[in-house]
Scaffold this motif. Sequence first.
Motif, PDB file in Angstrom:
ATOM      1  N   GLY A 139       6.197   0.083 -12.044  1.00 12.37           N
ATOM      2  CA  GLY A 139       4.977   0.138 -12.834  1.00 12.37           C
ATOM      3  C   GLY A 139       3.750  -0.104 -11.996  1.00 12.37           C
ATOM      4  N   TYR A 140       2.590  -0.064 -12.647  1.00 17.45           N
ATOM      5  CA  TYR A 140       1.307  -0.226 -11.986  1.00 17.45           C
ATOM      6  C   TYR A 140       0.629  -1.495 -12.497  1.00 17.45           C
ATOM      7  CZ  TYR A 140       2.098   4.696 -11.017  1.00 17.45           C
ATOM      8  OH  TYR A 140       2.653   5.871 -10.613  1.00 17.45           O
ATOM      9  N   GLY A 141      -0.144  -2.133 -11.629  1.00 11.17           N
ATOM     10  CA  GLY A 141      -0.962  -3.270 -12.045  1.00 11.17           C
ATOM     11  C   GLY A 141      -0.214  -4.566 -12.273  1.00 11.17           C
ATOM     12  N   TYR A 142       0.950  -4.729 -11.677  1.00  3.92           N
ATOM     13  CA  TYR A 142       1.655  -6.005 -11.797  1.00  3.92           C
ATOM     14  C   TYR A 142       0.806  -7.111 -11.163  1.00  3.92           C
ATOM     15  CZ  TYR A 142       6.255  -4.215 -13.226  1.00  3.92           C
ATOM     16  OH  TYR A 142       7.301  -3.660 -13.907  1.00  3.92           O
ATOM     17  N   ARG A 143       0.950  -8.336 -11.665  1.00  2.88           N
ATOM     18  CA  ARG A 143       0.298  -9.514 -11.091  1.00  2.88           C
ATOM     19  C   ARG A 143       1.309 -10.656 -11.082  1.00  2.88           C
ATOM     20  NH1 ARG A 143      -5.473  -9.611 -11.152  1.00  2.88           N
ATOM     21  NH2 ARG A 143      -6.326  -7.760 -12.149  1.00  2.88           N
ATOM     22  N   LEU A 144       1.244 -11.448 -10.024  1.00  2.00           N
ATOM     23  CA  LEU A 144       2.032 -12.676  -9.971  1.00  2.00           C
ATOM     24  C   LEU A 144       1.123 -13.818 -10.391  1.00  2.00           C
ATOM     25  CD1 LEU A 144       4.005 -12.318  -6.611  1.00  2.00           C
ATOM     26  CD2 LEU A 144       4.854 -11.962  -8.927  1.00  2.00           C
ATOM     27  N   ARG A 145       1.647 -14.688 -11.239  1.00  2.00           N
ATOM     28  CA  ARG A 145       0.876 -15.851 -11.691  1.00  2.00           C
ATOM     29  C   ARG A 145       1.603 -17.128 -11.283  1.00  2.00           C
ATOM     30  NH1 ARG A 145       0.399 -12.581 -16.747  1.00  2.00           N
ATOM     31  NH2 ARG A 145      -1.663 -11.653 -16.589  1.00  2.00           N
ATOM     32  N   LEU A 146       0.850 -18.073 -10.782  1.00  2.00           N
ATOM     33  CA  LEU A 146       1.388 -19.364 -10.406  1.00  2.00           C
ATOM     34  C   LEU A 146       0.935 -20.373 -11.454  1.00  2.00           C
ATOM     35  CD1 LEU A 146       2.945 -20.910  -8.229  1.00  2.00           C
ATOM     36  CD2 LEU A 146       0.759 -21.325  -7.084  1.00  2.00           C
ATOM     37  N   TYR A 147       1.896 -21.047 -12.080  1.00  2.00           N
ATOM     38  CA  TYR A 147       1.601 -21.988 -13.153  1.00  2.00           C
ATOM     39  C   TYR A 147       1.696 -23.422 -12.647  1.00  2.00           C
ATOM     40  CZ  TYR A 147       2.119 -18.078 -16.372  1.00  2.00           C
ATOM     41  OH  TYR A 147       1.973 -16.878 -17.024  1.00  2.00           O
ATOM     42  N   THR A 161      -3.430 -19.875 -10.483  1.00  2.00           N
ATOM     43  CA  THR A 161      -3.940 -18.744  -9.697  1.00  2.00           C
ATOM     44  C   THR A 161      -3.158 -17.488 -10.049  1.00  2.00           C
ATOM     45  OG1 THR A 161      -4.612 -18.048  -7.490  1.00  2.00           O
ATOM     46  CG2 THR A 161      -2.456 -19.061  -7.679  1.00  2.00           C
ATOM     47  N   GLU A 162      -3.780 -16.340  -9.730  1.00  3.56           N
ATOM     48  CA  GLU A 162      -3.157 -15.053 -10.036  1.00  3.56           C
ATOM     49  C   GLU A 162      -3.375 -14.106  -8.867  1.00  3.56           C
ATOM     50  OE1 GLU A 162      -3.145 -13.156 -14.178  1.00  3.56           O
ATOM     51  OE2 GLU A 162      -4.821 -12.170 -13.176  1.00  3.56           O
ATOM     52  N   SER A 163      -2.381 -13.299  -8.563  1.00  2.33           N
ATOM     53  CA  SER A 163      -2.488 -12.342  -7.457  1.00  2.33           C
ATOM     54  C   SER A 163      -3.360 -11.166  -7.845  1.00  2.33           C
ATOM     55  CB  SER A 163      -1.104 -11.833  -7.067  1.00  2.33           C
ATOM     56  OG  SER A 163      -0.622 -10.926  -8.048  1.00  2.33           O
ATOM     57  N   GLU A 164      -3.740 -10.403  -6.837  1.00  2.19           N
ATOM     58  CA  GLU A 164      -4.401  -9.125  -7.076  1.00  2.19           C
ATOM     59  C   GLU A 164      -3.356  -8.180  -7.684  1.00  2.19           C
ATOM     60  OE1 GLU A 164      -7.657  -8.256  -6.592  1.00  2.19           O
ATOM     61  OE2 GLU A 164      -7.897 -10.405  -6.232  1.00  2.19           O
ATOM     62  N   PRO A 165      -3.773  -7.177  -8.442  1.00  2.78           N
ATOM     63  CA  PRO A 165      -2.798  -6.230  -8.999  1.00  2.78           C
ATOM     64  C   PRO A 165      -2.101  -5.434  -7.898  1.00  2.78           C
ATOM     65  CG  PRO A 165      -5.045  -5.627  -9.641  1.00  2.78           C
ATOM     66  CD  PRO A 165      -5.141  -6.870  -8.830  1.00  2.78           C
ATOM     67  N   PHE A 166      -0.840  -5.103  -8.135  1.00  2.00           N
ATOM     68  CA  PHE A 166      -0.066  -4.292  -7.192  1.00  2.00           C
ATOM     69  C   PHE A 166       0.883  -3.405  -7.983  1.00  2.00           C
ATOM     70  CE2 PHE A 166       2.194  -8.237  -7.826  1.00  2.00           C
ATOM     71  CZ  PHE A 166       3.512  -7.860  -7.971  1.00  2.00           C
ATOM     72  N   ASP A 167       1.367  -2.358  -7.310  1.00  2.00           N
ATOM     73  CA  ASP A 167       2.257  -1.395  -7.953  1.00  2.00           C
ATOM     74  C   ASP A 167       3.665  -1.555  -7.415  1.00  2.00           C
ATOM     75  OD1 ASP A 167      -0.034  -0.386  -9.162  1.00  2.00           O
ATOM     76  OD2 ASP A 167      -0.316   1.135  -7.604  1.00  2.00           O
ATOM     77  N   VAL A 168       4.642  -1.255  -8.262  1.00  2.00           N
ATOM     78  CA  VAL A 168       6.053  -1.279  -7.872  1.00  2.00           C
ATOM     79  C   VAL A 168       6.581   0.140  -8.025  1.00  2.00           C
ATOM     80  CG1 VAL A 168       8.355  -2.163  -8.394  1.00  2.00           C
ATOM     81  CG2 VAL A 168       6.377  -3.681  -8.576  1.00  2.00           C
ATOM     82  N   TRP A 169       7.020   0.710  -6.891  1.00  2.00           N
ATOM     83  CA  TRP A 169       7.551   2.067  -6.876  1.00  2.00           C
ATOM     84  C   TRP A 169       9.057   2.026  -7.051  1.00  2.00           C
ATOM     85  CZ3 TRP A 169       4.264   6.152  -6.564  1.00  2.00           C
ATOM     86  CH2 TRP A 169       2.967   5.868  -6.173  1.00  2.00           C
ATOM     87  N   PRO A 225      -1.305   7.576  -4.465  1.00  2.00           N
ATOM     88  CA  PRO A 225      -2.705   7.991  -4.524  1.00  2.00           C
ATOM     89  C   PRO A 225      -3.399   7.948  -3.160  1.00  2.00           C
ATOM     90  CG  PRO A 225      -2.212   6.370  -6.228  1.00  2.00           C
ATOM     91  CD  PRO A 225      -1.005   6.476  -5.355  1.00  2.00           C
ATOM     92  N   SER A 226      -2.943   7.065  -2.266  1.00  2.00           N
ATOM     93  CA  SER A 226      -3.572   6.926  -0.948  1.00  2.00           C
ATOM     94  C   SER A 226      -2.826   7.687   0.135  1.00  2.00           C
ATOM     95  CB  SER A 226      -3.636   5.454  -0.562  1.00  2.00           C
ATOM     96  OG  SER A 226      -4.353   4.740  -1.529  1.00  2.00           O
ATOM     97  N   GLY A 227      -1.826   8.470  -0.208  1.00  2.00           N
ATOM     98  CA  GLY A 227      -1.059   9.225   0.774  1.00  2.00           C
ATOM     99  C   GLY A 227       0.388   8.780   0.833  1.00  2.00           C
ATOM    100  N   LEU A 228       1.030   9.065   1.962  1.00  2.00           N
ATOM    101  CA  LEU A 228       2.438   8.745   2.155  1.00  2.00           C
ATOM    102  C   LEU A 228       2.669   7.244   2.026  1.00  2.00           C
ATOM    103  CD1 LEU A 228       5.101  10.190   2.959  1.00  2.00           C
ATOM    104  CD2 LEU A 228       4.605   9.505   5.300  1.00  2.00           C
ATOM    105  N   ILE A 229       3.677   6.874   1.252  1.00  2.00           N
ATOM    106  CA  ILE A 229       3.998   5.456   1.059  1.00  2.00           C
ATOM    107  C   ILE A 229       4.930   5.021   2.175  1.00  2.00           C
ATOM    108  CG2 ILE A 229       5.048   3.768  -0.485  1.00  2.00           C
ATOM    109  CD1 ILE A 229       4.295   5.721  -2.772  1.00  2.00           C
TER     110      ILE A 229
END
Length: 187
Positions: free
Chosen positions: A20-28, A36-44, A158-162
């Motif tokens: 998916g797209y826009g995953y975030r990790l959250r630290l509780y 705190t929360e991570s920047e969004p990232f995608d999982v291919w 979107p940015s080219g070859l992964i």
Amino acid sequence: MLKTNGRTLVFKDLYFPVPGYGYRLRLYTDAGSVSTESEPFDVWDTASKADLIQQPGQAMAGETIRTQPVLQYLDQFNNPVTTFEPHVVVSIGTAQRWNQTLNDGFGGWQDLTGTDMPVLSGVLSIKAEGGVVQFFDVTVDRPVERLTLFTRACLVGPSGLIEGACVEKESIAFAVAEAVKSLQIDS
């Protein structure tokens, strides 16, 4: 990687079962609030390997290979990855580049790179569907005693070859026979 209060936390072997797209990790905190929360990232959903479920073979020079290669893409647990749908390219493999010969004086292997190599024709790039790609009209232009086909599939974002999202596979070696041009029957 997550930064909190000037420190960096590194997590190893995280597993995401759903791409998916826009995953975030959250630290509780211990109290349950988000510290705190991570920047969004995608999982291919990438395949880690390809299985040639049908090897190429039964070929005559200048004619379509009778048994065309069929590949299925698998994850690290050998499960089919049905959402892996890259464009797959087929080319001449290494058995032709390093062909066994007795003419080199040692009965070993001779580098044939740059010599008169056979040429593939037909549709040589196909988009995988459901994690499977089936070539249908690959042709070899001349006879050869030992030939392999090499396939490569890469995901493009979107940015080219992964980076790290390419899967390669080489077939077993097969021969391409001289095509019969005419047949004469004497009575």
